[in-house]
Design a protein around this motif. Structure first.
Motif, PDB file in Angstrom:
ATOM      1  N   LEU A 256     -14.015  -4.842 -13.726  1.00 57.66           N
ATOM      2  CA  LEU A 256     -14.400  -6.187 -14.153  1.00 57.66           C
ATOM      3  C   LEU A 256     -14.207  -7.181 -13.026  1.00 57.66           C
ATOM      4  CD1 LEU A 256     -13.082  -6.588 -17.827  1.00 57.66           C
ATOM      5  CD2 LEU A 256     -15.434  -6.639 -17.049  1.00 57.66           C
ATOM      6  N   ARG A 260     -17.094  -9.384 -11.236  1.00 57.89           N
ATOM      7  CA  ARG A 260     -17.012 -10.846 -11.116  1.00 57.89           C
ATOM      8  C   ARG A 260     -17.202 -11.278  -9.644  1.00 57.89           C
ATOM      9  NH1 ARG A 260     -14.792 -14.382 -14.716  1.00 57.89           N
ATOM     10  NH2 ARG A 260     -13.689 -12.724 -15.828  1.00 57.89           N
ATOM     11  N   ILE A 289     -18.396 -10.851 -19.102  1.00 56.22           N
ATOM     12  CA  ILE A 289     -17.144 -10.529 -18.406  1.00 56.22           C
ATOM     13  C   ILE A 289     -15.964 -11.221 -19.094  1.00 56.22           C
ATOM     14  CG2 ILE A 289     -15.859 -10.880 -16.255  1.00 56.22           C
ATOM     15  CD1 ILE A 289     -18.511 -10.502 -14.760  1.00 56.22           C
ATOM     16  N   ASP A 293     -12.896  -9.373 -20.712  1.00 57.76           N
ATOM     17  CA  ASP A 293     -11.565  -9.702 -20.203  1.00 57.76           C
ATOM     18  C   ASP A 293     -10.635 -10.100 -21.342  1.00 57.76           C
ATOM     19  OD1 ASP A 293      -9.901  -9.938 -17.890  1.00 57.76           O
ATOM     20  OD2 ASP A 293      -9.949 -12.107 -18.171  1.00 57.76           O
TER      21      ASP A 293
END
Length: 465
Positions: A256, A260, A289, A293
């Motif tokens: 992730l 990003r 994302i 998260d």
């Protein structure tokens, strides 16, 4: 009357079996040994009566001319027998007149019991007057002055010890001793079962290292060993699953982060007036994302609570001030949906618990209320101190009425209400429930007149789930 205690049930069962056993043994004894004893006494009595009849008739025949009432030989004989066998003897004429009596007291034969008798040899009649004592009355016909007179015998031994009574006393004594011995035996059985039950409850409460220690080689000890074996396997499975979830969640953070960073690099390479569609796609990626998260963060939080990695940091909290600070945090979200937040807090409410956990609980519930309340709706928060708890607060938001099954499943991990289009993972309420368990609290979801209500209770004592 139903008894819930296994100890009482076992004790009463043992005593019931003991009582029935003693009754059967006593009945068997009376019908065998007791009857033999009575038969033996009867044989002795009959022999004595026959001897007395023969001796008395012989004395009378030797002096036939002397009237029976004046016959000193027969009187001496009757007094001798009376003293020797401790019996009452008297002689009556055919007209019932008493001619001789060996005792000064009145004759007190119970007339009602003279209906049944045994006719023995030579016309002797024998009446059994009692079953409990050796007590009988006999009539012996004797001839004097060419008339049939009656010789009366009355025997009453009163407190004569009979084998039935002695045996009954011994049987009762044995029964009492066995009953006293049964009490600790029953305690031993039930205490071991209670120990196993306590271990099971501790294991179910989350203490996966709990094991039982029941000594012995009987069925209860085998059950304890089986419990320990089951607990070992379950602990390994649960710990393995929790560690796997934690490790996967940690590992997901790395890709992730890379996604990003890649997104930021792509944005830097785009011209300021670049393709709007690309920027829109990148914005959607950024939102996804954030969702992932947040999901990973909640999974990690659940795993840490399951593994009990985060001890509580207890401090004194003012609930009203804590709620005011959170209200500022969600001020923008409330304005965006034009929501009204109503607060009804009675007095100063103090909590001694972990501030981070209480903040997380309130944040989850307020965030949930904002998310599921339609535009221009109302969220109401009430808090008070009941008599049987430290603090109770309710959060109500306008929402449709849920059926009982939906209310029950709200706190299940990853559960989402049908036809719900709001973004989310379905883990928020599960986390709230676990956090409240750590703080001796509980949460209840219910329909109210104004919408959906979540009631949270904090208590001094551990609340069962």
């Amino acid at each position: 009357m139903k008894f819930k205690s296994l100890y009482i049930k076992l004790l009463l069962s043992f005593l019931g079996v003991l009582f029935i056993t003693e009754i059967l043994i006593l009945g068997l004894f009376i019908s065998t040994a007791g009857r033999s004893f009575r038969h033996y006494i009867d044989k002795q009595s009959i022999a004595k009566l026959l001897i007395l009849k023969e001796v008395a008739q012989e004395k009378i025949d030797k002096t036939p001319l002397i009237p029976l009432s004046q016959n000193n030989e027969i009187k001496k004989l009757l007094y001798t027998f009376s003293d020797l066998f401790n019996i009452k003897i008297w002689v009556t004429a055919p007209d019932k007149t008493i001619l001789i009596k060996t005792f000064p007291t009145p004759i007190d034969i119970p007339v009602k019991k003279l209906k049944k008798h045994d006719v023995l040899k030579d016309g002797i009649k024998l009446y059994h007057l009692s079953r409990r004592h050796l007590k009988y009355y006999a009539q012996i016909p004797i001839e004097a002055d060419r008339k049939i007179h009656t010789l009366h015998i009355y025997l009453h031994t009163g407190h004569e010890k009979k084998p039935e009574a002695i045996f009954l006393f011994g049987l009762l004594s044995i029964g009492i001793i066995i009953a006293i011995l049964i009490v600790p035996l029953t305690k031993i059985i039930t205490n071991r079962i209670k120990q196993l039950n306590q271990s099971s409850l501790e294991f179910a409460d989350g203490n996966l290292s709990c094991r039982t220690d029941i000594k012995g080689h009987d069925e209860i000890a085998e059950l304890g060993n089986s419990f320990n074996l089951m607990a070992d396997k379950l602990e390994k499975m649960i710990q393995g699953n929790k560690e796997l979830t934690t490790n996967i969640s940690h590992e997901l953070r790395s890709p992730l982060t890379r996604i990003r960073v890649s997104k930021e690099l792509i944005l830097d390479k785009l011209n300021p007036i670049g393709d709007k569609n690309i920027r829109r796609y990148l914005q959607n990626i950024d939102q996804d994302i954030d969702i992932l998260d947040d999901l990973i963060d909640k999974i990690l939080k659940l795993s840490k609570m399951d593994l009990q990695e985060s001890p509580l940091s207890v401090e004194q909290l003012d609930f009203k001030l804590l709620l005011t600070d959170l209200e500022k945090k969600y001020e923008l979200s409330l304005k965006q949906k034009n929501l009204i937040l109503q607060k009804d807090i009675n007095g100063v409410l103090i909590l001694n618990t972990d501030k981070n956990i209480v903040t997380s609980i309130l944040s989850n519930l307020i965030d949930n209320a904002i998310k599921y309340t339609k535009n221009s709706g109302t969220i109401q928060i009430t808090a008070f101190k009941p008599e049987d708890a430290i603090l109770t607060f309710k959060i109500t938001n306008t929402y449709r009425k849920l059926d009982p099954r939906e209310l029950e499943n709200l706190f299940e991990p990853f559960y989402r209400i049908k036809n719900n289009k709001n973004p989310g993972s379905g883990l928020g309420l599960s986390i709230v429930k676990k956090q409240l368990k750590l703080c001796n609290g509980k949460i209840i979801a219910e329909n109210s007149q104004t919408g959906l209500t979540f009631e949270v209770q904090f208590s001094n004592q551990k609340i069962p789930y």
